[in-house]
Write an enzyme that holds these catalytic residues in place. Structure first.
Site, PDB file in Angstrom:
ATOM      1  N   ASN A   5       0.877  -1.180   0.000  1.00  0.00           N
ATOM      2  CA  ASN A   5       0.000   0.000   0.000  1.00  0.00           C
ATOM      3  C   ASN A   5       0.911   1.226   0.000  1.00  0.00           C
ATOM      4  OD1 ASN A   5      -1.754   2.069   0.555  1.00  0.00           O
ATOM      5  ND2 ASN A   5      -2.259   1.382   2.637  1.00  0.00           N
TER       6      ASN A   5
ATOM      7  N   LYS B 194       0.212   4.306  -0.310  1.00  0.00           N
ATOM      8  CA  LYS B 194      -0.398   5.503   0.311  1.00  0.00           C
ATOM      9  C   LYS B 194      -0.150   6.751  -0.554  1.00  0.00           C
ATOM     10  CE  LYS B 194       0.129   3.288   4.757  1.00  0.00           C
ATOM     11  NZ  LYS B 194       0.134   3.397   6.186  1.00  0.00           N
TER      12      LYS B 194
ATOM     13  N   HIS C 129      -9.361   0.881   5.260  1.00  0.00           N
ATOM     14  CA  HIS C 129      -8.038   1.049   5.886  1.00  0.00           C
ATOM     15  C   HIS C 129      -8.196   1.946   7.116  1.00  0.00           C
ATOM     16  CE1 HIS C 129      -3.918   2.353   6.544  1.00  0.00           C
ATOM     17  NE2 HIS C 129      -3.556   1.261   5.907  1.00  0.00           N
TER      18      HIS C 129
ATOM     19  N   GLU D  53      -6.586   4.359   8.158  1.00  0.00           N
ATOM     20  CA  GLU D  53      -6.460   5.800   7.881  1.00  0.00           C
ATOM     21  C   GLU D  53      -7.762   6.346   7.301  1.00  0.00           C
ATOM     22  OE1 GLU D  53      -2.822   5.455   5.669  1.00  0.00           O
ATOM     23  OE2 GLU D  53      -1.818   4.877   7.521  1.00  0.00           O
TER      24      GLU D  53
ATOM     25  N   GLU E 107      -5.244  -5.328  10.632  1.00  0.00           N
ATOM     26  CA  GLU E 107      -4.231  -4.291  10.821  1.00  0.00           C
ATOM     27  C   GLU E 107      -4.497  -3.561  12.130  1.00  0.00           C
ATOM     28  OE1 GLU E 107      -2.356  -3.112   6.840  1.00  0.00           O
ATOM     29  OE2 GLU E 107      -4.083  -1.823   7.144  1.00  0.00           O
TER      30      GLU E 107
ATOM     31  N   GLY F   6       2.562   1.841  10.821  1.00  0.00           N
ATOM     32  CA  GLY F   6       3.503   2.952  10.662  1.00  0.00           C
ATOM     33  C   GLY F   6       4.217   3.325  11.938  1.00  0.00           C
TER      34      GLY F   6
ATOM     35  N   SER G 204       3.599  -2.633  10.325  1.00  0.00           N
ATOM     36  CA  SER G 204       5.057  -2.674  10.467  1.00  0.00           C
ATOM     37  C   SER G 204       5.660  -4.022  10.065  1.00  0.00           C
ATOM     38  CB  SER G 204       5.461  -2.274  11.891  1.00  0.00           C
ATOM     39  OG  SER G 204       5.013  -0.949  12.169  1.00  0.00           O
TER      40      SER G 204
HETATM   41  C1  PEP Z   1      -0.696  -0.080   6.168  1.00  0.00           C
HETATM   42  O1  PEP Z   1      -0.805   1.113   6.051  1.00  0.00           O
HETATM   43  O2  PEP Z   1      -1.538  -0.835   5.660  1.00  0.00           O
HETATM   44  C2  PEP Z   1       0.438  -0.590   6.929  1.00  0.00           C
HETATM   45  C3  PEP Z   1       0.391  -1.803   7.363  1.00  0.00           C
HETATM   46  O3  PEP Z   1       1.493   0.288   7.144  1.00  0.00           O
HETATM   47  P1  PEP Z   1       2.928  -0.058   7.781  1.00  0.00           P
HETATM   48  O4  PEP Z   1       3.400  -1.329   7.103  1.00  0.00           O
HETATM   49  O5  PEP Z   1       3.778   1.114   7.464  1.00  0.00           O
HETATM   50  O6  PEP Z   1       2.710  -0.272   9.225  1.00  0.00           O
END
Ligand code: PEP
Length: 253
Positions: free
Chosen positions: A9, A11, A94, A96, A166, A172, A212
């Site tokens: 992803n 973003k 997601h 976000e 997630e 992040g 992460s």
């Molecule tokens: C994401 O935004 O779906 C995500 C898992 O981000 P990160 O890997 O940076 O934690």
């Protein structure tokens, strides 16, 4: 046997030119990987990246879409626009989108149903906040998001849905859920799915982990029986970081 799905992803990160370059590096470096691979650039990068992915095994994904098919929705991007660009899957719900843009389970569900109706595969994201986890509510939150996100999705369509767990506190932040913590929630999601549909549908459901994920922890996460892939944010922005995740089972991480 469920296929692993490793998705990036991207973003809101690249210009179209940078996205094309990264996609080209990935196509070259991921040749021969047997897992299902997907990258989701921003909307404006989709046309260029679609060209680069032609003839490769990498699938094109989008990060969001509108809940309406067309009309007066300034700033939105429709399912038909995505399909016309060769997009195969769309990330929906997601964290976000939920927490920064206020998307509700009902809105996400409308998007999931529209994607399925038009032939796009939804990746439905679910996950608890830190406060919810500390209050012992992680399982309940994730099950509610799963149930509401899939409301009205028929057994005939549900085989095209992927779930992504997630935990919001792991996205992040550099904090990954332990493989055991992630596995526990993945098991709950699969049980919830079996109750909503059937044990057979649940057995076939691909559940990605996101939060992460890096080359260093990918193999351990993926070794869990109910973890079927990764949704990767930060580490998907450089080929050098994403390739070891996609090749997690080749002993190079
Ligand atoms: C994401 O935004 O779906 C995500 C898992 O981000 P990160 O890997 O940076 O934690």
């Amino acid at each position: 046997m469920r296929p692993y799905l490793i998705a990036g992803n991207w973003k809101m990160n690249q210009t179209p030119e940078e996205a094309v370059q990264l996609a080209g590096e990935l196509v070259r470096q991921l040749q021969g990987v047997k897992h299902k691979l997907l990258i989701a650039p921003s909307f404006v990068c989709l046309p260029g990246v679609a060209e680069v992915l032609k003839g490769s095994s990498l699938l094109l994904g989008a990060q969001n879409m509108a809940a309406e098919e067309e009309g007066a929705f300034t700033g939105e991007t429709s399912v038909n626009m995505l399909l016309a660009l060769g997009v195969k899957a769309v990330i929906l719900g997601h964290s976000e989108r939920r927490h920064i843009f206020g998307e509700t389970d009902e809105l996400i569900n409308a998007k999931v149903r529209l994607a399925l109706a038009k032939g796009l595969e939804p990746i439905l994201c679910v996950g608890e906040t830190l406060e919810e986890r500390q209050a012992g509510r992680a399982g309940e939150v994730v099950k509610t998001q799963t149930r509401k996100g899939l409301a009205g999705v028929s057994p005939a369509d549900v085989g095209r849905v992927t779930l992504a767990y997630e935990p919001v506190w792991a996205i992040g932040t550099g904090k990954t859920a332990t493989p055991q913590d992630a596995e526990e929630i993945h098991g709950l999601i699969r049980d919830c799915f079996a109750g909503l549909y059937s044990p057979r549908e649940a057995e076939n459901l691909v559940i990605q982990y996101g939060g992460s994920v890096k080359g260093e922890n990918a193999a351990q996460l993926m070794a869990q029986p109910n973890i079927d892939g990764a949704l990767v944010g930060g580490a998907s922005l450089k080929a050098a970081a994403f390739v070891p995740i996609a090749r997690f089972d080749e002993g190079r991480t």
